[in-house]
Design a protein around this motif. Structure first.
Motif, mmCIF file in Angstrom:
data_model
loop_
_atom_site.group_PDB
_atom_site.id
_atom_site.type_symbol
_atom_site.label_atom_id
_atom_site.label_comp_id
_atom_site.label_asym_id
_atom_site.label_seq_id
_atom_site.Cartn_x
_atom_site.Cartn_y
_atom_site.Cartn_z
ATOM 1 N N ARG A 32 0.845 -1.193 0.000
ATOM 2 C CA ARG A 32 0.000 0.000 0.000
ATOM 3 C C ARG A 32 0.884 1.248 0.000
ATOM 4 O O ARG A 32 1.778 1.372 0.845
ATOM 5 C CB ARG A 32 -0.893 0.039 1.233
ATOM 6 C CG ARG A 32 -1.713 -1.212 1.468
ATOM 7 C CD ARG A 32 -2.312 -1.177 2.882
ATOM 8 N NE ARG A 32 -2.895 -2.446 3.272
ATOM 9 C CZ ARG A 32 -2.199 -3.460 3.808
ATOM 10 N NH1 ARG A 32 -0.877 -3.331 4.012
ATOM 11 N NH2 ARG A 32 -2.812 -4.571 4.151
ATOM 12 N N THR A 60 1.033 5.476 0.597
ATOM 13 C CA THR A 60 0.404 6.316 1.628
ATOM 14 C C THR A 60 -1.001 6.749 1.235
ATOM 15 O O THR A 60 -1.887 6.849 2.081
ATOM 16 C CB THR A 60 1.247 7.576 1.896
ATOM 17 O OG1 THR A 60 1.308 8.369 0.704
ATOM 18 C CG2 THR A 60 2.665 7.217 2.341
ATOM 19 N N TRP A 89 -4.658 4.913 2.152
ATOM 20 C CA TRP A 89 -5.443 4.941 3.383
ATOM 21 C C TRP A 89 -6.641 5.885 3.364
ATOM 22 O O TRP A 89 -7.744 5.482 3.767
ATOM 23 C CB TRP A 89 -4.528 5.230 4.565
ATOM 24 C CG TRP A 89 -3.547 4.129 4.774
ATOM 25 C CD1 TRP A 89 -2.201 4.151 4.551
ATOM 26 C CD2 TRP A 89 -3.844 2.789 5.196
ATOM 27 N NE1 TRP A 89 -1.642 2.926 4.820
ATOM 28 C CE2 TRP A 89 -2.630 2.069 5.221
ATOM 29 C CE3 TRP A 89 -5.025 2.138 5.558
ATOM 30 C CZ2 TRP A 89 -2.559 0.738 5.604
ATOM 31 C CZ3 TRP A 89 -4.956 0.808 5.934
ATOM 32 C CH2 TRP A 89 -3.745 0.121 5.953
ATOM 33 N N ARG A 148 -10.481 4.244 3.702
ATOM 34 C CA ARG A 148 -11.357 4.542 4.836
ATOM 35 C C ARG A 148 -12.628 5.261 4.391
ATOM 36 O O ARG A 148 -13.717 4.976 4.893
ATOM 37 C CB ARG A 148 -10.611 5.371 5.876
ATOM 38 C CG ARG A 148 -9.643 4.568 6.710
ATOM 39 C CD ARG A 148 -10.374 3.444 7.472
ATOM 40 N NE ARG A 148 -9.478 2.752 8.386
ATOM 41 C CZ ARG A 148 -8.822 1.628 8.089
ATOM 42 N NH1 ARG A 148 -8.977 1.066 6.893
ATOM 43 N NH2 ARG A 148 -8.033 1.062 8.974
ATOM 44 N N LEU A 178 -3.564 9.675 9.970
ATOM 45 C CA LEU A 178 -2.350 9.500 9.174
ATOM 46 C C LEU A 178 -1.553 10.780 9.292
ATOM 47 O O LEU A 178 -2.065 11.867 8.972
ATOM 48 C CB LEU A 178 -2.707 9.203 7.714
ATOM 49 C CG LEU A 178 -1.528 8.897 6.767
ATOM 50 C CD1 LEU A 178 -1.984 7.971 5.638
ATOM 51 C CD2 LEU A 178 -0.922 10.162 6.161
ATOM 52 N N ASP A 216 5.254 -0.422 5.468
ATOM 53 C CA ASP A 216 4.335 0.077 6.485
ATOM 54 C C ASP A 216 4.894 1.291 7.228
ATOM 55 O O ASP A 216 4.495 1.566 8.365
ATOM 56 C CB ASP A 216 4.010 -1.038 7.483
ATOM 57 C CG ASP A 216 3.384 -2.251 6.815
ATOM 58 O OD1 ASP A 216 2.465 -2.056 6.005
ATOM 59 O OD2 ASP A 216 3.828 -3.390 7.089
ATOM 60 N N GLY A 255 1.097 4.850 7.844
ATOM 61 C CA GLY A 255 -0.225 4.227 7.867
ATOM 62 C C GLY A 255 -1.121 4.940 8.853
ATOM 63 O O GLY A 255 -0.786 6.012 9.362
ATOM 64 N N LEU A 256 -2.255 4.351 9.119
ATOM 65 C CA LEU A 256 -3.178 4.910 10.093
ATOM 66 C C LEU A 256 -2.818 4.417 11.489
ATOM 67 O O LEU A 256 -2.503 3.238 11.686
ATOM 68 C CB LEU A 256 -4.614 4.495 9.758
ATOM 69 C CG LEU A 256 -5.211 5.135 8.501
ATOM 70 C CD1 LEU A 256 -6.519 4.461 8.151
ATOM 71 C CD2 LEU A 256 -5.421 6.629 8.692
#
Length: 511
Positions: free
Chosen positions: A372, A374, A377, A381, A457, A475, A478-479
């Motif tokens: 993923r 950035t 996210w 969501r 984030l 990673d 991330g959140l």
């Protein structure tokens, strides 16, 4: 510390949340298809060559509709090249991106992938080098049950049932001189009108999207939309918008305020649509498909070098505009999503470009891993949590100065309310680069029972605003939980760190 106050009232809504707002885009460009969604021989590939590691990330991202197969690519594409036995499909030069297209992956393969990804298909047709008959034939091939030449050919090619594609783009960026088959507004308007008529004679249930301006800085912006709509208003359902954003000359403040420009761009197109509607005494409503948008470093970073290198020789699926996205980019993408949601009464479709590798939220390596970026996210969501009605917010916030847009709110926000679920989802960004922001959210007509979740984030510990996710550190960004969120007397209190995007989900009851 900066401050902002957001007022939410359950009676002040904009529209229902259009599920097609969370769309993406797969173009035969670079490594989006080949070694992106499709790589036979990859350790995770299924028997059709679909990368299952990428599919899992696509499902997590949550796009609802995917535009295919272009993009600039489509303006020189022969759709018949991508059907029938793979071994018999021709290899072609793709002039749009100066590459060789093998046609190993075509319409049937994409439809199979779309079923696996659980997304609606948005098919683009070639109105650059082709026209009415080829478009009409493609609709017959895709959507007619059987008993005709094209529909029976589809059945012989392994698809007994129609694909039943509802969304169709009438070409791509034909206002642009770079486009194969570039046209004037009058030329395109008449072609779009006649093509739309022919396509709907084959299947009157389809929805059609006419080409709008490639960006709001085009010399023909405004006049292009007016002319095209004057010709084709009654035959189409949407007109498209495209725009890409990037930080220029280190002006982060202006970059972080680009949603202000997106707001203005959308408002301008809405005004043009409504002017044509009124002048033509039309009764139907044409809406907007913002079917290409994202952060793209078209000038600088890797893009210019990659494009220059690709044009030195003809190759299959070379690396092309594989931008690496930072914390700053993710916050900007979050605000752009807010803008689209705020305009959900008229922007009924939107497609972030693209899905994998090419300016994408998902990256993959040939034979290797997928991860993923950035910008994954905020999209994931919002796609998951935006439900019910879009709320019309009143925001009072401290201002920050920008060179491009003047003074803008330090806080950018959007929200939805699902009465069925009893949930409010608040999407909020702090554009400030150095100061945290204290935000209060007043709920009117809604009593907040509890905070269901709160995530943010922002710059990770030990990083900076340029920190990104890469294969060796997928990673890094991330959140993380947003701490200190509280509810008191109908007001939600939260503190956003500098340069951050957050989502807060509240369980509420009508009061």
């Amino acid at each position: 510390m900066t401050r902002a106050r957001i007022t939410i009232d359950r009676d002040f809504t904009i529209a229902d949340v259009p599920r097609r707002l969370f769309g993406s885009f797969v173009e035969h460009m670079g490594r989006c298809v080949y070694t992106g969604i499709y790589e036979p021989g990859h350790p995770t590939a299924d028997d059709r060559g679909y990368r299952k590691d990428v599919l899992e990330l696509v499902r997590e991202l949550g796009p609802t509709v995917v535009r295919y197969p272009g993009g600039n690519f489509v303006s020189g594409y022969l759709w018949e090249d991508g059907i029938g036995p793979v071994a018999e499909r021709p290899r072609r030069i793709d002039g749009a991106w100066h590459t060789i297209e093998t046609n190993e992956f075509g319409l049937h393969e994409f439809m199979g992938w779309a079923r696996e990804a659980d997304v609606e298909v948005m098919e683009a047709i070639n109105l650059g080098t082709r026209g009415v008959e080829e478009a009409r034939a493609l609709v017959e091939y895709a959507n007619h049950p059987g008993g005709t030449y094209w529909s029976d050919l589809r059945r012989r090619n392994g698809a007994e049932d129609p694909f039943d594609i509802k969304l169709w783009c009438l070409g791509n960026e034909l206002d642009g001189p770079w486009q194969i088959g570039h046209k004037t507004a009058h030329e395109y308007g008449r072609l779009a009108q006649e093509t739309a008529k022919a396509m709907k004679l084959v299947d009157d249930s389809i929805e059609l999207i006419a080409v709008g301006s490639s960006n709001r800085y085009m010399e023909t912006f405004g006049s292009w939309e007016h002319t095209v709509l004057t010709h084709a208003y009654d035959e189409i359902d949407y007109i498209s918008m495209h725009e890409y954003y990037q930080e220029r000359s280190g002006d982060a403040a202006s970059f972080l305020a680009e949603a202000v420009g997106m707001d203005a761009f959308i408002d301008g197109v809405v005004a043009t649509i409504d002017a044509v509607k009124a002048a033509g005494k039309h009764t139907k409503q044409v809406d907007i498909s913002f079917d290409e948008w994202n952060v793209w470093y078209a000038e600088g970073l890797d893009s210019a070098d990659q494009i220059h290198q690709v044009k030195k020789e003809w190759r299959e699926h070379p690396r092309l505009i594989e931008d690496e996205y930072s914390v700053t980019d993710a916050v900007v993408v979050g605000t752009l999503l807010n803008s689209l949601l705020r305009h959900g009464d008229r922007v009924r479709i939107a497609n972030q470009a693209q899905l994998v590798n090419v300016i994408a939220p998902i990256r993959s390596e040939e034979g290797g891993s997928a991860w993923r970026q950035t910008i994954f996210w905020p999209f994931a969501r919002m796609a998951a949590l935006a439900r019910g009605q879009i709320l019309r917010l009143a925001v009072s916030a401290d201002q920050i100065a920008t060179e491009k847009f003047g003074d803008v709110d330090v806080i950018d926000a959007a929200a939805t309310w699902s009465e069925a679920d009893g949930r409010v989802a608040l999407f909020v960004a702090n554009r400030g680069l150095s100061e945290a922001s204290e935000v209060s959210v007043d709920l009117r007509g809604l009593g907040a029972a509890r905070v269901v979740s709160a995530e943010v984030l922002t710059i990770p510990e030990g990083g900076d605003r340029h920190t990104s996710n890469v294969e060796s550190a997928p990673d890094a960004v991330g959140l993380v939980p947003l701490t200190g969120v509280g509810v008191q007397d109908g007001t939600v209190h939260l503190t956003l760190p500098p340069l951050s995007w957050a989502v807060v989900e509240l369980e509420v009851a009508v009061s």
